[in-house]
Motif scaffolding. Sequence first.
Motif, mmCIF file in Angstrom:
data_model
loop_
_atom_site.group_PDB
_atom_site.id
_atom_site.type_symbol
_atom_site.label_atom_id
_atom_site.label_comp_id
_atom_site.label_asym_id
_atom_site.label_seq_id
_atom_site.Cartn_x
_atom_site.Cartn_y
_atom_site.Cartn_z
ATOM 1 N N GLU A 1 -9.534 1.659 -0.912
ATOM 2 C CA GLU A 1 -8.636 2.379 -0.006
ATOM 3 C C GLU A 1 -7.445 1.492 0.354
ATOM 4 O OE1 GLU A 1 -8.643 4.549 4.404
ATOM 5 O OE2 GLU A 1 -10.481 3.681 3.571
ATOM 6 N N ARG A 2 -6.249 2.014 0.135
ATOM 7 C CA ARG A 2 -5.028 1.257 0.454
ATOM 8 C C ARG A 2 -4.460 1.705 1.798
ATOM 9 N NH1 ARG A 2 -2.399 2.363 -5.357
ATOM 10 N NH2 ARG A 2 -3.956 4.024 -5.254
ATOM 11 N N GLN A 3 -3.779 0.774 2.461
ATOM 12 C CA GLN A 3 -3.222 1.062 3.777
ATOM 13 C C GLN A 3 -1.730 0.716 3.806
ATOM 14 O OE1 GLN A 3 -5.777 -1.248 6.361
ATOM 15 N NE2 GLN A 3 -7.221 0.446 6.573
ATOM 16 N N PRO A 4 -0.894 1.588 3.240
ATOM 17 C CA PRO A 4 0.554 1.333 3.256
ATOM 18 C C PRO A 4 1.117 1.471 4.666
ATOM 19 C CG PRO A 4 0.087 3.501 2.358
ATOM 20 C CD PRO A 4 -1.243 2.831 2.531
ATOM 21 N N GLU A 5 2.211 0.783 4.886
ATOM 22 C CA GLU A 5 2.906 0.850 6.171
ATOM 23 C C GLU A 5 4.122 1.759 6.012
ATOM 24 O OE1 GLU A 5 1.868 -0.386 8.928
ATOM 25 O OE2 GLU A 5 0.183 -1.543 8.152
ATOM 26 N N SER A 6 4.206 2.779 6.841
ATOM 27 C CA SER A 6 5.262 3.782 6.682
ATOM 28 C C SER A 6 6.636 3.260 7.111
ATOM 29 C CB SER A 6 4.913 5.040 7.483
ATOM 30 O OG SER A 6 4.705 4.718 8.847
ATOM 31 N N ASP A 7 6.677 2.447 8.168
ATOM 32 C CA ASP A 7 7.968 1.984 8.666
ATOM 33 C C ASP A 7 7.837 0.536 9.135
ATOM 34 O OD1 ASP A 7 10.489 1.659 9.585
ATOM 35 O OD2 ASP A 7 10.424 3.237 11.104
ATOM 36 N N TYR A 8 8.210 -0.387 8.260
ATOM 37 C CA TYR A 8 8.089 -1.799 8.609
ATOM 38 C C TYR A 8 9.103 -2.218 9.667
ATOM 39 C CZ TYR A 8 12.167 -2.542 5.580
ATOM 40 O OH TYR A 8 13.425 -2.508 5.024
ATOM 41 N N LEU A 9 10.181 -1.458 9.846
ATOM 42 C CA LEU A 9 11.195 -1.824 10.831
ATOM 43 C C LEU A 9 10.662 -1.761 12.260
ATOM 44 C CD1 LEU A 9 14.333 -0.044 9.321
ATOM 45 C CD2 LEU A 9 13.820 -2.487 9.301
ATOM 46 N N ASP A 10 9.622 -0.960 12.479
ATOM 47 C CA ASP A 10 9.002 -0.881 13.805
ATOM 48 C C ASP A 10 7.874 -1.887 13.970
ATOM 49 O OD1 ASP A 10 10.690 1.168 14.558
ATOM 50 O OD2 ASP A 10 9.318 2.736 13.850
ATOM 51 N N MET A 11 7.657 -2.703 12.957
ATOM 52 C CA MET A 11 6.531 -3.628 12.957
ATOM 53 C C MET A 11 6.955 -4.996 13.492
ATOM 54 S SD MET A 11 4.207 -4.666 9.660
ATOM 55 C CE MET A 11 4.217 -2.951 9.133
#
Length: 546
Positions: free
Chosen positions: A113-123
């Motif tokens: 199972e992969r866990q991509p990050e939708s918006d790294y700018l908010d990270m």
Amino acid sequence: MSRKLWSFLGGVHPPMHKAESTTSPITAATLPERLTLPLHQHIGASSKPLVKIGDHVLKGQRLAQAEGYVSVALHAPSSGTVIDIGEYPVPHPSGLSDTSIVLATDGDDRWTERQPESDYLDMDPSHLRNLVREAGIVGLGGAGFPSFIKLNPGTRKAIDTLIINGIECEPYITCDDMLMRERAEEAVAGIGIIAHALQAKEVIVAIEDNKPEAFEAMQTACDAAGNIETVLCPTIYPQGSEKQLIYVVTGKEVPSDGLPLHIGVVVHNVATAAAVYRAIVHGEPLISRIVTVTGGGVRESRNMDVLIGTSINDVLEQCGGTTGRLDRLIMGGPMMGFALHTATAPVIKTTNCILAATPADLPRNSSAMPCIRCGACADACPVQLLPQQLYWYTHAKDFEKVQDHHLFDCIECGCCAYVCPSNIPLVHYYRYAKTEIWSKEREKEKADLARNRHEFRLERLEREKLERASRHKKKRKELETEPSLTAEKVKGTKKAAILAAMERAQAKKAATELKPKNVENLTDEQQEMIEEVDKRRTNASVKNIQ
């Protein structure tokens, strides 16, 4: 307006041999039946296994965790079963083996199972760095330094300049060139993630002018992204070296004992940026990389996207196999690469090129001749050292003088050896000197540690001696100052303690000793004799106590 560029002193212009491996697009290597994954594939500490023999794992599953700060995780390049964890040959100049996880692939290539990050700018940048570390990403330009460390600006709130290294100045190697041509959008997206993590004020992509197709593709992608500048640099080796590239692009010099971070600059490789993009946006750890397979000793030169752990033999077979002219296999380029002792060694994270060299590609140096003091090595040195002096002092094993001549500023680029008319393997001497100095430093550290331990023991014994003397002194003072504690009372106290001890001993003896035999039906005379003996024993014991 074009950016002003600077020129560093020294450098050489060896034949590039780039065209041989850039005539066909990047091809994906086939899935091998077996993958060998060394736990040590980068600068720093080896990773620690999380699996055991017999475990079934999925593609992208973490097989080993980072051990220590300068370390990253290791992941399964495909699904399959762990069949061994042991010593296997690894690509290293020593030719030694190292601990590796061996994975038998099942052919399904099934992802975990992969866990991509939708918006790294908010990270938060700190969380972003941890994701890069857990994805196992290291510098893919060849050095293999854990990338998450270079994403940390330290005490700085922001980095002045982020430089993306697309120079790829060493002969034969074209993996970065082909990546920029075919996957420019991925690379630029990764550059944006790195820039956010560093809060970089400006971002520059540097590419040498012998890569016009790559420059055009990257310029188009950078213009679309905005706020990323592309710079075309004149071709010269070793311009891809970090300190030289920083000077060429910014005019800033990194101190000999400092880091680029100290002058507000961070450099990342363009392939590293693409790997960061895959990790953050798609949730895919570093499990493959582009490898240049080239040289006259292989039938088809090309660039391949190869799973980490694939044996070099398998890679060569997918390029048509080797020719009868093959002389040796080099991992890396002809200037800074090293000869492989076996083709069964696997592709690792820092394998950017497999050079199947023929005698024509890479002639073996003839016997070294005496130095003629021509000074060509000093003219070629990009760090402005005195290679001739370093050579003489190393030859004499005068390592103090070697350090006085800034040995550890040497980047081992090989320019000095390349231009030496006497064929002296200068870089080998410098590596030998560095190894000897490091060995002596380790021995000195051990000796210092042993001395410190000995001194600490002596201090402890002296402290305990003083404490005992202090207790005795205190006791004597109490005897002198307290009239109630007379000598008779003290004597009586000691007697009482002795009597109590004797009573305990007699009670213990009585409980354990055997009863005398044949004492039944004694005459009165025999009984009186026994009682007299017991009485004498008792009187003797009391007399001893008194």
